[in-house]
Enzyme design. Structure first.
Site, PDB file in Angstrom:
ATOM      1  N   ARG A   3     -19.774  15.925   4.858  1.00 49.26           N
ATOM      2  CA  ARG A   3     -20.599  16.885   4.104  1.00 49.26           C
ATOM      3  C   ARG A   3     -21.741  17.405   4.967  1.00 49.26           C
ATOM      4  O   ARG A   3     -22.153  18.555   4.833  1.00 49.26           O
ATOM      5  CB  ARG A   3     -21.126  16.221   2.822  1.00 49.26           C
ATOM      6  CG  ARG A   3     -20.015  15.948   1.818  1.00 49.26           C
ATOM      7  CD  ARG A   3     -20.501  15.185   0.600  1.00 49.26           C
ATOM      8  NE  ARG A   3     -19.372  14.752  -0.202  1.00 49.26           N
ATOM      9  CZ  ARG A   3     -19.093  13.494  -0.536  1.00 49.26           C
ATOM     10  NH1 ARG A   3     -19.887  12.523  -0.162  1.00 49.26           N
ATOM     11  NH2 ARG A   3     -18.027  13.212  -1.256  1.00 49.26           N
ATOM     12  N   ASP A  15     -11.093  20.387  -0.898  1.00 51.87           N
ATOM     13  CA  ASP A  15     -11.137  18.912  -0.837  1.00 51.87           C
ATOM     14  C   ASP A  15     -10.346  18.342  -2.019  1.00 51.87           C
ATOM     15  O   ASP A  15     -10.913  17.764  -2.944  1.00 51.87           O
ATOM     16  CB  ASP A  15     -12.591  18.439  -0.874  1.00 51.87           C
ATOM     17  CG  ASP A  15     -12.710  16.931  -0.731  1.00 51.87           C
ATOM     18  OD1 ASP A  15     -11.794  16.306  -0.158  1.00 51.87           O
ATOM     19  OD2 ASP A  15     -13.715  16.361  -1.210  1.00 51.87           O
ATOM     20  N   CYS A  42      -6.681  13.496   1.733  1.00 57.64           N
ATOM     21  CA  CYS A  42      -6.935  12.048   1.650  1.00 57.64           C
ATOM     22  C   CYS A  42      -5.643  11.283   1.374  1.00 57.64           C
ATOM     23  O   CYS A  42      -5.672  10.138   0.933  1.00 57.64           O
ATOM     24  CB  CYS A  42      -7.987  11.745   0.586  1.00 57.64           C
ATOM     25  SG  CYS A  42      -7.529  12.268  -1.078  1.00 57.64           S
TER      26      CYS A  42
END
Length: 391
Positions: free
Chosen positions: A206, A293, A333
């Site tokens: 971030r 994301d 992820c």
């Protein structure tokens, strides 16, 4: 002690640093045992390899704690937890961080996250769950949190023959707590938030968006509780559009935006990010920075083919709505999506979008989620920043 013997050649991966032993790698087991018991592992030449816990109900039959012939007792857990905590104190601000990352900290099946003054724990395998009481006592002794909460409401426990459950392990406190990440205030719902309440693995990533969002129009897809949205605002974005399919997530983003005084910088779109990306493309909208994301699209090897299509689709559309010279911030992820495969998907998406990409950064998870070489499962997060250029 019960002895587990490996088939010929199966010891190589274990000796190199991987701590999982699958049922089809075992030649024989000598001695009586109960699921969750500590066992010793030997190669086919009767050479000691390591010591860990066994559960025949799981495909991962044995998970190793150690390569030494040492007692797995309170002192063992105390040493491992102290080592993990000292490592975090050395590498980062520990207001919020992952304290224990399972196999990455040589405590397979154990996750501990710290949110301000509170800890959240997951014991995801039978062999670690058996020691939960000792682990909680040691966490209290070593870190001294105000409270500890259990988030064992995860399906993976059922594969281990364990019940799903959650609740207080120390104290009785409001489970909505405030943390500070990179100087930004955020509410975290320990009881009902995703995973342990918040995704700490993107903490350093971030920070990486700072140079690209300043004075820009930013799109944040799969925004969850708004962590990238808040960082973009903090780093000087002119305006951010936050997208999520969950009403609860959107409401949480609004609370977090208000908490930091960014309410004049953010608008919200509730809905499926795939659909909204298409809508934005049809509307002719363009952004200086597009952030993608998403949750894990591939939670198993069988799901990988569909996941590749999903990642390609969102990245292609993300590139299409990014201004010439703007930036695509994209992540995966899914452990089964290797860094190499993820890059291939990005390349394919760029070709179909008729764009040229320049790689600015390629990163993994934050340092409090340590990657153990030769234990591929410990590397799961891929994070890339690319400049998007017209042909």
């Amino acid at each position: 002690m019960t002895k587990v013997y490996l088939k010929i050649g199966e010891q190589k991966r274990i000796i190199r640093g991987h701590r999982w032993i699958y049922s089809n790698e075992i030649e024989k087991i000598e001695g009586e045992y109960k699921p969750g018991d500590i066992v010793d592992v030997y190669d086919f030449k009767n050479r000691f390899i390591g010591r860990g816990y066994i559960n025949p109900k799981s495909k991962i039959t044995v998970r190793l704690f150690t390569y030494r012939q040492e007692e797995i007792n309170r002192e063992f857990f105390k040493r491992k937890i102290e080592e993990a905590w000292q490592y975090r104190q050395k590498i980062m601000d520990t207001n919020c961080c992952r304290v224990i990352f399972g196999e990455g900290d040589f405590l397979p099946g154990l996750i501990v996250d710290k949110f301000g003054d509170y800890l959240v724990i997951q014991t995801l395998a039978l062999g670690i769950d058996i020691h939960k009481k000792t682990i909680v006592e040691l966490l209290d002794e070593i870190i001294s949190p105000k409270g500890i909460y259990e988030r064992n409401d995860v399906q993976i426990r059922e594969l281990e023959g364990l019940k799903e459950q959650k609740g207080y392990l120390k104290g009785n406190f409001p489970t909505k707590v405030q943390i500070i990440e990179n100087g930004i205030k955020m509410w975290v719902d320990l009881e009902n938030g995703q995973k342990t309440g918040y995704f700490l693995d993107q903490k350093e990533n971030r920070l990486a968006i700072a140079p690209f969002v300043k004075d820009g129009e930013v799109l944040d897809c799969f925004s969850h509780t708004g962590s990238f949205t808040l960082h973009a605002c903090q780093f000087g974005a002119k305006h951010v559009t936050a997208v999520d399919i969950s009403e609860h997530a959107i409401e949480t983003i609004k609370e977090n935006v208000l908490l930091n005084g960014f309410e004049n910088k953010v608008d919200y779109r509730l809905g499926n990010a795939f659909d909204i990306l298409r809508e934005l493309q049809r509307e002719g909208k363009k952004f200086d920075v597009t952030i993608l994301d998403p949750p894990a699209f591939a939670k198993s090897k069988k799901a990988l083919k569909g996941a590749i299509r999903g990642y390609k689709d969102i990245n292609l559309r993300g590139m299409k709505i990014t201004k010439n010279g703007g930036f695509l911030v994209t992540a995966s992820c899914s452990h089964y999506m290797s860094p190499e495969l993820f890059m291939e998907v990005i390349k394919d998406a760029a070709q179909d979008a008729d764009k040229i990409l320049r790689q600015v950064e390629f990163r993994t998870q934050s340092k409090d989620h340590p990657i153990v070489l030769n234990a591929d499962e410990s590397l799961y997060l891929k994070f890339g920043i690319f400049q998007v250029l017209d042909r």
